[in-house]
Motif scaffolding. Structure first.
Motif, PDB file in Angstrom:
ATOM      1  N   GLU A 160      37.659  42.784 -11.263  1.00 38.68           N
ATOM      2  CA  GLU A 160      37.125  42.915 -12.629  1.00 38.68           C
ATOM      3  C   GLU A 160      37.103  41.559 -13.323  1.00 38.68           C
ATOM      4  O   GLU A 160      36.140  41.217 -14.025  1.00 38.68           O
ATOM      5  CB  GLU A 160      37.979  43.908 -13.425  1.00 38.68           C
ATOM      6  N   GLN A 215      34.156  39.578 -11.963  1.00 40.49           N
ATOM      7  CA  GLN A 215      32.852  40.116 -12.349  1.00 40.49           C
ATOM      8  C   GLN A 215      32.581  39.933 -13.834  1.00 40.49           C
ATOM      9  O   GLN A 215      31.572  39.321 -14.223  1.00 40.49           O
ATOM     10  CB  GLN A 215      32.771  41.599 -11.964  1.00 40.49           C
ATOM     11  N   LYS A 216      33.486  40.431 -14.689  1.00 44.27           N
ATOM     12  CA  LYS A 216      33.268  40.353 -16.138  1.00 44.27           C
ATOM     13  C   LYS A 216      33.370  38.923 -16.647  1.00 44.27           C
ATOM     14  O   LYS A 216      32.601  38.490 -17.508  1.00 44.27           O
ATOM     15  CB  LYS A 216      34.270  41.247 -16.866  1.00 44.27           C
ATOM     16  N   GLU A 248      30.137  36.983 -15.644  1.00 49.87           N
ATOM     17  CA  GLU A 248      28.920  37.436 -16.325  1.00 49.87           C
ATOM     18  C   GLU A 248      28.770  36.822 -17.711  1.00 49.87           C
ATOM     19  O   GLU A 248      27.667  36.501 -18.145  1.00 49.87           O
ATOM     20  CB  GLU A 248      28.926  38.969 -16.431  1.00 49.87           C
ATOM     21  N   VAL A 306      32.698  31.911  -8.816  1.00 42.72           N
ATOM     22  CA  VAL A 306      33.003  32.927  -9.828  1.00 42.72           C
ATOM     23  C   VAL A 306      34.036  32.326 -10.772  1.00 42.72           C
ATOM     24  O   VAL A 306      34.553  31.228 -10.525  1.00 42.72           O
ATOM     25  CB  VAL A 306      33.571  34.228  -9.199  1.00 42.72           C
ATOM     26  N   TYR A 352      35.044  31.978  -4.644  1.00 41.29           N
ATOM     27  CA  TYR A 352      35.456  33.349  -4.956  1.00 41.29           C
ATOM     28  C   TYR A 352      36.745  33.767  -4.252  1.00 41.29           C
ATOM     29  O   TYR A 352      37.460  34.650  -4.722  1.00 41.29           O
ATOM     30  CB  TYR A 352      34.327  34.326  -4.635  1.00 41.29           C
ATOM     31  N   SER A 360      34.835  44.542  -3.536  1.00 45.96           N
ATOM     32  CA  SER A 360      34.327  43.506  -4.430  1.00 45.96           C
ATOM     33  C   SER A 360      32.810  43.392  -4.343  1.00 45.96           C
ATOM     34  O   SER A 360      32.248  43.275  -3.242  1.00 45.96           O
ATOM     35  CB  SER A 360      34.949  42.153  -4.084  1.00 45.96           C
ATOM     36  N   VAL A 418      31.222  40.848  -5.002  1.00 51.09           N
ATOM     37  CA  VAL A 418      30.944  39.498  -4.509  1.00 51.09           C
ATOM     38  C   VAL A 418      30.694  39.505  -3.005  1.00 51.09           C
ATOM     39  O   VAL A 418      29.875  38.734  -2.491  1.00 51.09           O
ATOM     40  CB  VAL A 418      32.117  38.540  -4.856  1.00 51.09           C
TER      41      VAL A 418
END
Length: 589
Positions: free
Chosen positions: A379, A382-383, A386, A447, A478, A509, A511
């Motif tokens: 999380e 990803q968050k 973004e 990331v 990542y 994931s 990714v």
């Protein structure tokens, strides 16, 4: 006999205390008059019965300038060191002989009432205000208690000072004032004008009678009971009432002690400074690798942490900027309630004492907890990625080739040279291998990474994963944070658990969607090598340069993790090997 009276009697004798008939010594006569007046005033105050004096502590306010901290506890209960503010004020009044004290409440009244009932029920009467009545209306609302006494002290609940209550009372009685305001020089809030006779002539130029001598109201004053007639029913303002008293020709005396220490706790900067002035070692939390210090501040039903940053201003600003960003997207760092960039200090959420290291070391079932942490990491990646444009403190930095090379040079210097005692000349051949490794890692998908995602920086509070020490966050490969977790020298997870966690991340994931397990493991192995060298360099730096010898015990586990990575590299189809590094490691053991 009180010391001050003895000193004045000695002064009277020394001056000869001549009478008016002695025209030959007018100076001695004037000195005697002054001493006699002081003598009378002090005796009057010393003989003053404290049972004719009560007090009121103003505690109904919202504490708006200390939000969001005061969303959790009302300002009177905000901790200074490990005591609620109101406790410090009440004890000061009680120690001065005041035993009957009114306290008004409005915001979060049940918390204030509960605290007072448990700790000051013998001394305090609470006057609740369903609708807040202001700095004057609160006093009027408590008149049923205040009118029983000849004089009453007003003390704000958020004021901390060394101003003597007895000294303010003495001045009040000696000047026959209806009101005495204790004042100080702040340089910021100096709005109270004092005339040549030591009386308050104006406040905020309300009477158009400002003087050159202006001081700040400390939130401490004394009223004679007759002043209650100036307080109307309902909401009103303290300053309006004092101005009315002056306009009617009554004395409002100014008491200005020399060199007073005073803090109104009106801003986070002032609150932080007040705490820093009173910190003690028993509040210090467990030392970590950084130069930052953390102190726990406890109060009724809540606790907070004061962080003192030993970092540069840039690092502190990154801590604040990244922390606010992560909170804005619900990635669970500690809440930053307030900060002061000048002292590089902050008031942050207390996440408790349970970190992943302590829980795992205590024998907890490792697999479910590690998977919960990996869910959080997914999380976070990803968050955090973004919305990275919203956080330049993290988005404008990257774990790129240059930083990766800095990490391996750090390892060479701080571990191979300083700990393993290998001569620098013997290590120059490592450059080619470190170059190839950094190039390979820097080409991996980027990331948002924490950069130090290991067990001591992962907290568990109320069953949820929380993170600390995040100021190094930036864009990066990542698999870097994943390997910080799985190849963590603090814990050294078993190989079987590591394999289980590698598969869990790969399967869950986004990714790694579309990336084969072999390709993913190539990324993981090379990131792990990079990360473990950085960690060994850090252990060398912390122990040899910072004198934190405790970190030396993690050198051996760190080498174990690095050797596991080199073994994985040997069995992979990654198109390079690190043979010189293997030789250097072998020589270091």
């Amino acid at each position: 006999m009180p010391k001050k009276i003895r000193e004045l009697i000695h002064g009277l004798k020394k001056a000869g205390f001549v009478d008016r008939g002695d025209k030959g010594n007018q100076t001695a006569f004037e000195n005697s008059k002054t001493l006699a007046y002081e003598f009378y005033s002090v005796v009057k105050c010393c003989l003053m019965k404290k049972d004719n004096i009560c007090a009121m502590v103003l505690a109904a306010g919202y504490g708006t300038r200390l939000r969001p901290m005061t969303d959790i506890v009302p300002k009177p209960l905000v901790p200074l060191s490990n005591k609620p503010l109101i406790e410090i004020v009440l004890n000061k009044l009680i120690d001065s002989g005041i035993n009957d004290i009114a306290v008004n409440t409005h915001y979060q009244p049940e918390k204030v009432q509960s605290y007072l009932n448990k700790n000051f029920s013998e001394h305090v009467t609470v006057f609740h205000e369903p609708e807040i009545l202001g700095t004057g209306g609160g006093i009027s609302n408590a008149s049923s208690l205040l009118e029983k006494y000849d004089h009453f002290i007003i003390h704000n609940s958020d004021v901390v000072s060394d101003i003597s209550i007895d000294a303010v009372l003495e001045h009040h009685l000696a000047t026959n004032a209806m009101v005495t305001m204790a004042l100080t020089e702040s340089g910021v809030y100096d709005t109270v004008s004092i005339d040549a006779d030591g009386k308050v002539s104006d406040i905020g130029n309300r009477r158009d009678k400002e003087t050159d001598l202006k001081r700040t109201y400390t939130g401490i004053s004394v009223f004679s009971s007759e002043a209650l007639s100036y307080f109307p029913d309902g909401a009103s303002n303290y300053v309006d009432i004092v101005i009315d008293i002056i306009n009617d020709g009554h004395i409002v005396a100014a008491y200005v002690p020399e060199n007073a220490n005073w803090n109104d706790i009106g801003t986070f900067k002032r609150y932080i400074q007040a705490n820093r002035d009173m910190l003690s070692d028993d509040q210090l939390l467990v030392e970590q690798g950084s130069d930052r210090k953390f102190y726990r501040l406890t109060t009724e039903g809540a606790s907070f942490v004061l962080m003192e940053s030993g970092d540069s201003s840039k690092e502190f600003d990154r801590f604040v900027g990244i922390g606010l960003y992560l909170n804005s997207i619900n990635l669970c760092p500690p809440v930053i309630y307030g900060h002061d960039s000048t002292s590089r200090s902050a008031i942050i959420e207390d996440l408790g004492d349970e970190d992943l290291f302590n829980i795992i070391s205590g024998g907890s079932d490792k697999s479910p907890l590690y998977k919960q942490v990996i869910d959080y990491l997914i999380e976070f990646q990803q968050k955090g990625t973004e919305a990275i444009k919203e956080c330049p403190d993290a988005g404008n930095r990257s774990l790129d080739y240059d930083v990766l090379r800095w990490e391996t040079n750090y390892f060479r210097h701080r571990y191979l040279q300083d700990i393993a005692d290998i001569a620098e000349v013997e290590l120059t051949s490592l450059d080619d291998e470190f170059h190839v490794l950094a190039e390979y890692v820097s080409k991996q998908q980027q990331v948002l990474i924490h950069r130090d995602f290991q067990s001591r920086n992962i907290m568990i509070k109320h069953g949820a994963i929380r993170i600390i020490d995040f100021q190094g966050a930036r864009l990066g490969p990542y698999a870097y944070d994943l390997m910080s977790l799985i190849r963590d020298p603090y814990i050294c997870p078993e190989p079987e658990l590591q394999d289980e966690l590698f598969h869990y991340y790969h399967e869950n994931s986004p990714v790694t969607s579309g990336i084969s397990y072999k390709e993913f493991m190539n990324a993981a192995v090379t990131c792990g090598l990079q990360r473990n060298m950085q960690a060994l360099g850090a252990y060398g730096f912390l122990s040899k340069v910072k004198g934190k010898q405790n970190f030396l015990k993690y050198v051996k586990p760190g080498l174990k993790m690095l050797e596991a990575g080199l073994a994985d590299l040997e069995s992979s189809d990654i198109p390079f090997r690190l043979d010189r590094l293997k030789e250097s490691i072998a020589h270091s053991e």
